[in-house]
Design a protein around this motif. Sequence first.
Motif, PDB file in Angstrom:
ATOM      1  N   SER A  23     -11.526 -26.381  -5.554  1.00 29.09           N
ATOM      2  CA  SER A  23     -10.889 -26.984  -4.057  1.00 29.09           C
ATOM      3  C   SER A  23     -10.342 -25.912  -3.193  1.00 29.09           C
ATOM      4  CB  SER A  23     -10.239 -28.165  -4.406  1.00 29.09           C
ATOM      5  OG  SER A  23      -8.997 -27.763  -5.054  1.00 29.09           O
ATOM      6  N   ARG A  24     -10.064 -24.683  -3.759  1.00 23.98           N
ATOM      7  CA  ARG A  24      -9.341 -23.755  -3.050  1.00 23.98           C
ATOM      8  C   ARG A  24     -10.293 -23.072  -2.168  1.00 23.98           C
ATOM      9  NH1 ARG A  24      -6.869 -20.474  -7.712  1.00 23.98           N
ATOM     10  NH2 ARG A  24      -8.928 -21.340  -8.215  1.00 23.98           N
ATOM     11  N   ASP A  25     -11.590 -23.139  -2.188  1.00 27.54           N
ATOM     12  CA  ASP A  25     -12.382 -22.694  -1.696  1.00 27.54           C
ATOM     13  C   ASP A  25     -13.282 -23.282  -0.682  1.00 27.54           C
ATOM     14  OD1 ASP A  25     -14.382 -20.877  -0.537  1.00 27.54           O
ATOM     15  OD2 ASP A  25     -15.800 -20.731  -2.209  1.00 27.54           O
ATOM     16  N   ALA A  26     -12.521 -23.687   0.519  1.00 32.87           N
ATOM     17  CA  ALA A  26     -12.913 -24.651   1.246  1.00 32.87           C
ATOM     18  C   ALA A  26     -14.051 -24.249   2.329  1.00 32.87           C
ATOM     19  CB  ALA A  26     -11.870 -25.453   2.289  1.00 32.87           C
ATOM     20  N   MET A  27     -14.432 -23.011   2.213  1.00 31.98           N
ATOM     21  CA  MET A  27     -15.253 -22.322   3.219  1.00 31.98           C
ATOM     22  C   MET A  27     -16.737 -22.236   2.962  1.00 31.98           C
ATOM     23  SD  MET A  27     -13.032 -21.507   5.707  1.00 31.98           S
ATOM     24  CE  MET A  27     -13.916 -20.321   6.642  1.00 31.98           C
ATOM     25  N   HIS A  28     -16.949 -22.714   1.641  1.00 31.87           N
ATOM     26  CA  HIS A  28     -18.326 -22.719   1.245  1.00 31.87           C
ATOM     27  C   HIS A  28     -18.695 -23.864   0.343  1.00 31.87           C
ATOM     28  CE1 HIS A  28     -18.175 -18.358   1.965  1.00 31.87           C
ATOM     29  NE2 HIS A  28     -17.032 -18.389   1.577  1.00 31.87           N
ATOM     30  N   SER A  29     -19.812 -24.353   0.555  1.00 27.57           N
ATOM     31  CA  SER A  29     -20.392 -25.637   0.109  1.00 27.57           C
ATOM     32  C   SER A  29     -20.552 -25.395  -1.682  1.00 27.57           C
ATOM     33  CB  SER A  29     -21.641 -26.219   0.709  1.00 27.57           C
ATOM     34  OG  SER A  29     -22.142 -27.200   0.068  1.00 27.57           O
ATOM     35  N   PRO A  30     -19.980 -26.217  -2.422  1.00 33.16           N
ATOM     36  CA  PRO A  30     -20.421 -26.077  -3.682  1.00 33.16           C
ATOM     37  C   PRO A  30     -21.851 -26.785  -4.033  1.00 33.16           C
ATOM     38  CG  PRO A  30     -18.818 -28.048  -3.355  1.00 33.16           C
ATOM     39  CD  PRO A  30     -19.178 -27.327  -2.061  1.00 33.16           C
ATOM     40  N   LEU A  31     -22.353 -27.334  -3.147  1.00 35.18           N
ATOM     41  CA  LEU A  31     -23.711 -27.958  -3.333  1.00 35.18           C
ATOM     42  C   LEU A  31     -24.773 -26.683  -3.572  1.00 35.18           C
ATOM     43  CD1 LEU A  31     -23.966 -31.070  -1.282  1.00 35.18           C
ATOM     44  CD2 LEU A  31     -22.686 -30.766  -3.458  1.00 35.18           C
ATOM     45  N   SER A  32     -25.922 -27.132  -4.362  1.00 39.89           N
ATOM     46  CA  SER A  32     -26.916 -26.343  -4.819  1.00 39.89           C
ATOM     47  C   SER A  32     -28.175 -26.176  -3.469  1.00 39.89           C
ATOM     48  CB  SER A  32     -27.642 -26.342  -5.952  1.00 39.89           C
ATOM     49  OG  SER A  32     -27.945 -27.464  -6.262  1.00 39.89           O
ATOM     50  N   PHE A  33     -27.875 -26.201  -2.155  1.00 41.78           N
ATOM     51  CA  PHE A  33     -28.561 -25.865  -1.215  1.00 41.78           C
ATOM     52  C   PHE A  33     -29.128 -24.556  -1.287  1.00 41.78           C
ATOM     53  CE2 PHE A  33     -25.500 -28.691   1.070  1.00 41.78           C
ATOM     54  CZ  PHE A  33     -26.265 -29.881   1.127  1.00 41.78           C
ATOM     55  N   PRO A  34     -30.399 -24.347  -0.700  1.00 39.47           N
ATOM     56  CA  PRO A  34     -31.109 -22.770  -0.750  1.00 39.47           C
ATOM     57  C   PRO A  34     -29.883 -22.112   0.090  1.00 39.47           C
ATOM     58  CG  PRO A  34     -32.640 -24.354  -0.004  1.00 39.47           C
ATOM     59  CD  PRO A  34     -31.370 -25.123  -0.126  1.00 39.47           C
ATOM     60  N   ASP A  35     -29.852 -20.527  -0.120  1.00 38.94           N
ATOM     61  CA  ASP A  35     -28.807 -19.879   0.312  1.00 38.94           C
ATOM     62  C   ASP A  35     -28.979 -19.747   1.923  1.00 38.94           C
ATOM     63  OD1 ASP A  35     -27.686 -19.185  -2.169  1.00 38.94           O
ATOM     64  OD2 ASP A  35     -29.055 -17.304  -2.126  1.00 38.94           O
ATOM     65  N   LYS A  36     -30.129 -19.795   2.467  1.00 43.47           N
ATOM     66  CA  LYS A  36     -30.203 -19.793   4.089  1.00 43.47           C
ATOM     67  C   LYS A  36     -29.341 -21.005   4.434  1.00 43.47           C
ATOM     68  CE  LYS A  36     -33.464 -19.397   7.752  1.00 43.47           C
ATOM     69  NZ  LYS A  36     -34.914 -19.270   7.965  1.00 43.47           N
ATOM     70  N   THR A  37     -29.720 -22.225   3.741  1.00 45.74           N
ATOM     71  CA  THR A  37     -29.381 -23.543   4.513  1.00 45.74           C
ATOM     72  C   THR A  37     -27.852 -23.502   4.418  1.00 45.74           C
ATOM     73  OG1 THR A  37     -31.257 -24.638   3.799  1.00 45.74           O
ATOM     74  CG2 THR A  37     -29.111 -26.004   3.953  1.00 45.74           C
ATOM     75  N   LYS A  38     -27.085 -22.948   3.229  1.00 44.24           N
ATOM     76  CA  LYS A  38     -25.585 -22.800   2.745  1.00 44.24           C
ATOM     77  C   LYS A  38     -25.102 -22.078   4.010  1.00 44.24           C
ATOM     78  CE  LYS A  38     -24.286 -23.424  -1.775  1.00 44.24           C
ATOM     79  NZ  LYS A  38     -23.755 -22.875  -2.941  1.00 44.24           N
ATOM     80  N   ARG A  39     -25.680 -20.983   4.253  1.00 41.64           N
ATOM     81  CA  ARG A  39     -25.288 -19.971   5.572  1.00 41.64           C
ATOM     82  C   ARG A  39     -25.038 -20.723   6.825  1.00 41.64           C
ATOM     83  NH1 ARG A  39     -28.167 -16.072   2.583  1.00 41.64           N
ATOM     84  NH2 ARG A  39     -29.792 -16.018   4.297  1.00 41.64           N
ATOM     85  N   ILE A  40     -26.294 -21.176   7.171  1.00 38.46           N
ATOM     86  CA  ILE A  40     -26.347 -21.918   8.331  1.00 38.46           C
ATOM     87  C   ILE A  40     -25.202 -23.231   8.284  1.00 38.46           C
ATOM     88  CG2 ILE A  40     -27.515 -23.589   9.900  1.00 38.46           C
ATOM     89  CD1 ILE A  40     -30.191 -21.901   8.950  1.00 38.46           C
ATOM     90  N   LEU A  41     -25.201 -23.943   7.285  1.00 38.06           N
ATOM     91  CA  LEU A  41     -24.192 -24.905   7.197  1.00 38.06           C
ATOM     92  C   LEU A  41     -22.711 -24.532   7.428  1.00 38.06           C
ATOM     93  CD1 LEU A  41     -25.636 -27.293   4.477  1.00 38.06           C
ATOM     94  CD2 LEU A  41     -25.552 -27.967   6.892  1.00 38.06           C
TER      95      LEU A  41
END
Length: 162
Positions: free
Chosen positions: A68-86
């Motif tokens: 929970s200290r890493d609030a900048m990145h999604s913990p969900l297993s979206f594709p890497d490109k989707t994660k970056r865009i989100l």
Amino acid sequence: YDIPFMTQNITALPSDDPIATDAKTIDVNIRCKPDFAMAHIYFPFLRTELGQYTLSKGLFKETDKLDSRDAMHSPLSFPDKTKRILERQRNMFSFFVLFPEFRPLLPIMRRLPLDSLYTKLFGAMASYCMAVIHRADNKGPRDERWGFFPYFLKKLREERRS
């Protein structure tokens, strides 16, 4: 009545198209015209209905680590490109709500690899929130830690409202 208010939003939700969902959330906030809009990345709480939905979609496993200290990145297993865009959309969220005339640039900006710039933009918008929205008097830049930028944004917002 000119009552100042802010919105709190959850982004990167487990949906069929999380990028479009987040863009729609920005648009809803633009229509609400808050003094400030904050966006937070979704973290699954597994004992909730949404947490169970996240598990059922295979976007998170009960054995996955959740920091929970890493609030900048999604913990969900979206594709890497989707994660970056989100993550980029989340960092630009407040900016687009405060300056809706730039909203048409969202599809272009979320694909540009300017992550450092977007992170700084997020920090500047958070500073604006802390310095202007949460200050009782709202009369000017008393606190030197925040500098002139938050005061400038506040004055720009006031001019647009009149």
